[in-house]
Design an enzyme around this catalytic site. Structure first.
Site, PDB file in Angstrom:
ATOM      1  N   SER A  45     -88.998 -37.306  50.309  1.00 47.50           N
ATOM      2  CA  SER A  45     -87.633 -36.990  50.389  1.00 47.50           C
ATOM      3  C   SER A  45     -87.212 -37.421  51.720  1.00 47.50           C
ATOM      4  O   SER A  45     -87.140 -38.633  51.977  1.00 47.50           O
ATOM      5  CB  SER A  45     -87.448 -35.445  50.337  1.00 47.50           C
ATOM      6  OG  SER A  45     -87.961 -34.674  51.185  1.00 47.50           O
ATOM      7  N   HIS A  72     -86.184 -37.794  46.646  1.00 45.24           N
ATOM      8  CA  HIS A  72     -84.899 -36.757  46.607  1.00 45.24           C
ATOM      9  C   HIS A  72     -83.759 -37.502  46.811  1.00 45.24           C
ATOM     10  O   HIS A  72     -83.572 -38.064  47.973  1.00 45.24           O
ATOM     11  CB  HIS A  72     -85.324 -35.857  47.513  1.00 45.24           C
ATOM     12  CG  HIS A  72     -86.307 -34.751  47.034  1.00 45.24           C
ATOM     13  ND1 HIS A  72     -86.582 -33.323  47.616  1.00 45.24           N
ATOM     14  CD2 HIS A  72     -87.331 -34.943  45.965  1.00 45.24           C
ATOM     15  CE1 HIS A  72     -87.654 -32.804  46.881  1.00 45.24           C
ATOM     16  NE2 HIS A  72     -88.035 -33.742  46.196  1.00 45.24           N
ATOM     17  N   ASP A 164     -91.967 -29.843  47.450  1.00 43.27           N
ATOM     18  CA  ASP A 164     -92.071 -30.351  46.411  1.00 43.27           C
ATOM     19  C   ASP A 164     -93.471 -31.173  46.265  1.00 43.27           C
ATOM     20  O   ASP A 164     -93.856 -31.879  47.059  1.00 43.27           O
ATOM     21  CB  ASP A 164     -91.012 -31.469  46.117  1.00 43.27           C
ATOM     22  CG  ASP A 164     -90.648 -31.733  44.655  1.00 43.27           C
ATOM     23  OD1 ASP A 164     -91.358 -31.160  43.766  1.00 43.27           O
ATOM     24  OD2 ASP A 164     -90.003 -32.639  44.297  1.00 43.27           O
TER      25      ASP A 164
END
Length: 619
Positions: A45, A72, A164
C-alpha cells in the site's frame, strides 16, 4: 495448524460476494488442477510503488513465475500502475480483467475498486464489500491462491500501512507455500511487513532487492525431481535427513522422527533453497546447522507448521455451535465441570474460539457450569503468544462484531482477549507424542496435526485421545484427517466435518501410551525423552491417578520462590489464572481471601521444616 474456509452466516468469516463471470469461476465451484508453475502474490500500500520498482529492477529474466500485484488504490480514480511499472521489467505487465488466464512471465496488477481471486487457472474480479470500513484485497487473493496453487503459492508483503495479508498468509503456509516480508527498516511504511512478521509465519525477512533472488532459488528448488527410486545415493534423504532430525532432537526441544518424512524433506529443502543450497548436496545444509544455532532454531520453527485462525472452517463451527456444544452443556450437572482440550493449539485462536462457543451456550442455557479449557502445543513461543491473547485487527474478518465487543478489547496493537475469557483457558507446553495427556474430557480438538505424523504416531495419538475422553466425549479432527482403523473406539457424528463420538472403554494397552497427571495446570515442559511405561507401571499409575482424583485434597508443589511446579486435586477452588503476563507465582494466583494466611503458613513451614495447619480460612 489450519486454514480458512467459506463463511457461515453470522458466525465467522465474511467475504466479498462474487458477481457475474467471477461467480462461475469461484472457489465454490469445481476446482481445476493447480497451475504447474509458481505464482507470486505481492501486497503493498503506502510506499508500495517504490518498493515494487526496486523489486522488479532486481528480478532477473531467468525465471518461469507469474506475479500478481495487489496495491491499495483509490477506487475512484483510474490506475497508472501498469505504465509506472512496465519500464522497470521485461515481463508483460497487464491490468487484471475478469477470466484473464494466468501465464508465466507476466505481472498482473489489480484494478481500482475490485477484489481479485484465482480459479481454474484464471483471474476473477469481484466487487468488494467493505466491512467496518476496512478492505483487505490482499487477504482475499491469498485464500484462493493457496487453494489453487498449494506449495507453488508465494506471498510477498512489501511496504504499506495496516495489516492486509496477515490473515491470508496463514492459508498460504497451511498449504505448503512460501511467505516473505520486506525488512521493516527497508520499507517506506513498515505496517504491513511488521504485521506479517508478528504472525511468526514468515519464512524470510529481506531487503526488497534481495527478495527476487530468494524467489528464484525457491522456484528452482521446488522444481527439482524428488522420487527416491531414481536418486543416486548422494541425493537420497537417507544421507542427510536422519542426521538433521538427530541434530534437532539433541539441540532443540523437538523430536520430529515420527513426522512424515516427505513433509519434513519438502520443508527442509525449502529452507535450503532460501539459503542457496541445492537439494542434492544436503550434507552442506547439515554442516550449516551444526555451526549455526540460529538456523537450527528457524528450521525447527518452520517444521512445527503453526498455522491457525479464529473459527477456522465455518461448517465445522456451525455444527459445533448449533448441536454439539449445546448437547454437551445440557448433559452436565452443576457439580460436573465441562473439560475441553485443544491439542496443537498453536497461537491460541482455536482454543479461544471454542471457549467462546461454550461460554455462549452456557449463558443461553442459563446454567451455572464450570468450564475448563486446556490448550497445549510443543512450540513454547506459540504458547507464550496464546497466553498474551493479543491478535491483529484483521481478526475482524473471522470474528463477528458481537463477539469482538463481548470477548475482546480494542488496542493500538490489535484486539486483546478479555480477562474473563483468558481465565477460562490454561495454556501449557506439551508434546502429545511423549507427555502425559489430560483426562476426563468432554471434547478434544486436534486439527491438522495428524496429517504431518506417520501412521504409527497417528494410531498412538488416536488411542491417547480415546483414553482421555469421557464416554460419549467428542473428538474433533482436521478436514484432511480421519480416525483410521479406530477398532471400535469411535462412532462417526459427521464424516464431512470430522467429528466423532467416543464409545467403549480404554483398553489396558492404550494406557501405556503415556499416563500421568496431565490435569496439572502448570505441567513443566518435558526434559529429555523418557521411555514408555511398562504395562504394570501404567496400571499402577492409572489406579493412583483415579484415587487421587476422587479423594485427594487440593495440593500444589512449589519451590522456595513460591513458583508452582505441580498440582493435583480441586485447586481451581482456591487458585485462578492471574491477569497480565503468564506466571507460576502461587501468591499471584491465590484467592484474595486466603493469600495472607497461605503466605504465613508457607513461611512458618520453611522456618520450622514441619507441617503447618492454619484454621479459620474461608472463601
Amino acid at each position: 495448524m489450519p486454514a480458512s474456509r467459506p463463511p457461515s452466516t453470522g458466525t465467522n468469516r465474511q467475504r466479498p460476494v462474487k458477481t457475474g463471470a467471477s461467480a462461475r469461476g469461484s472457489a465454490r465451484g469445481p476446482l481445476a488442477a493447480p497451475l504447474d508453475f509458481t505464482v507470486v502474490a505481492i501486497g503493498a500500500s503506502a510506499g508500495g510503488l517504490d518498493a515494487c520498482r526496486k523489486f522488479l529492477a532486481a528480478l532477473t529474466n531467468d525465471h518461469c513465475m507469474a506475479f500478481i500485484l495487489v496495491q491499495h488504490l483509490d477506487p475512484t480514480h483510474d490506475s497508472m500502475m501498469v505504465n509506472l511499472l512496465a519500464g522497470h521489467t521485461s515481463m508483460t505487465v497487464r491490468q487484471a480483467t475478469d477470466s484473464m488466464p494466468i501465464e508465466r512471465g507476466h505481472l498482473y496488477v489489480i484494478p481500482p475498486g475490485a477484489y481479485l481471486s484465482i480459479a481454474n487457472g484464471a483471474l476473477h474480479l469481484s466487487a468488494p464489500e467493505a466491512r467496518h470500513g476496512a478492505r483487505l484485497p490482499f487477504d482475499y487473493l491469498l485464500h484462493s491462491l493457496a487453494e489453487q496453487c498449494g506449495g507453488r503459492a508465494v506471498c510477498v508483503v512489501l511496504s504499506g500501512t495496516g495489516a492486509d495479508g496477515s490473515l491470508g498468509l496463514r492459508t498460504i503456509k497451511d498449504n505448503g507455500g512460501l511467505v516473505i516480508a520486506q525488512r521493516p527498516g527497508d520499507a517506506g511504511f513498515d505496517g504491513m511487513p511488521q504485521s506479517a512478521i508478528s504472525t511468526g509465519l514468515v519464512d524470510a525477512v529481506l531487503p526488497v532487492a534481495e527478495i527476487p533472488g530468494a524467489l528464484i532459488a525457491h522456484d528452482q528448488g521446488i522444481d527439482l525431481p524428488k522420487p527416491l527410486e531414481t536418486s543416486t545415493p548422494s541425493t537420497t534423504s537417507s544421507d542427510w535427513l536422519p542426521g538433521i532430525l538427530d541434530l534437532l532432537r539433541a539441540n532443540t526441544a523437538h523430536d520430529f522422527r515420527l513426522y512424515k518424512q516427505g513433509t519434513l524433506r519438502r520443508r527442509i529443502e525449502r529452507r535450503m533453497a532460501l539459503g542457496g543450497i541445492e537439494t542434492n548436496v544436503g550434507h552442506r545444509y547439515l554442516d550449516l546447522l551444526r555451526s549455526d544455532a540460529g538456523e537450527l532454531e528457524l528450521l525447527a520453527k518452520d517444521l512445527l507448521i503453526n498455522v491457525t485462525s479464529f473459527f477456522r472452517d465455518a461448517a465445522v463451527f456451525d455444527l459445533l455451535e448449533k448441536t454439539i456444544v449445546p448437547d454437551l452443556v445440557r448433559s452436565r450437572t452443576a457439580d460436573q465441570p465441562l473439560r475441553i482440550w485443544i491439542s496443537g493449539c498453536s497461537s491460541g485462536e482455536e482454543a479461544y474460539s471454542l471457549a467462546m462457543l461454550f461460554r455462549e451456550a452456557i449463558t443461553t442455557a442459563k446454567r451455572n457450569l464450570k468450564l475448563q479449557v486446556f490448550a497445549s502445543d510443543v512450540d513454547t513461543e506459540s504458547v507464550a503468544s496464546a497466553r498474551d491473547g493479543i491478535y491483529p485487527h484483521t481478526i475482524e474478518a473471522d470474528v463477528s462484531p458481537v463477539r469482538l465487543a463481548r470477548f475482546f478489547t480494542k488496542e493500538d496493537r490489535g484486539y486483546r482477549v478479555t480477562h474473563d475469557l483468558r481465565a477460562l483457558v490454561t495454556f501449557t507446553v506439551q508434546d502429545v507424542l511423549a507427555d502425559p495427556p489430560f483426562s476426563r474430557l468432554d471434547l478434544v480438538s486436534c486439527r491438522n496435526l495428524l496429517i504431518y505424523l506417520g501412521s504409527e504416531a497417528q494410531s498412538k495419538v488416536i488411542a491417547l485421545f480415546h483414553f482421555a475422553l469421557r464416554e460419549s466425549g467428542i473428538l474433533l479432527l482436521g478436514n484432511a484427517e480421519t480416525i483410521g482403523n479406530s477398532d471400535g473406539r469411535f462412532d462417526v457424528i459427521s464424516k464431512s466435518e470430522r467429528i466423532y463420538r467416543n464409545i467403549g472403554r480404554a483398553r489396558s494397552g492404550d494406557i501405556g501410551l503415556s499416563i500421568g497427571a496431565g490435569d496439572a495446570p502448570w505441567l513443566p515442559a518435558r526434559q529429555g525423552h523418557g521411555h514408555v511405561l511398562s504395562r504394570q507401571a501404567a496400571l499402577a499409575e492409572f489406579c493412583r491417578r483415579r484415587v487421587l482424583d476422587a479423594y485427594a485434597p487440593a495440593a500444589v508443589l512449589i519451590n522456595p520462590r513460591f513458583e508452582c511446579l505441580y498440582s493435583l486435586g480441586p485447586t481451581d477452588r482456591y487458585l485462578r489464572v492471574a491477569p497480565g503476563h503468564p506466571t507460576h507465582d502461587l501468591m499471584a494466583m491465590a484467592h484474595d481471601a486466603i493469600r495472607i494466611k497461605l503466605r504465613s503458613a508457607i513461611q512458618q513451614s520453611l522456618q520450622s521444616n514441619a507441617r503447618v495447619v492454619l484454621a479459620g480460612g474461608q472463601i
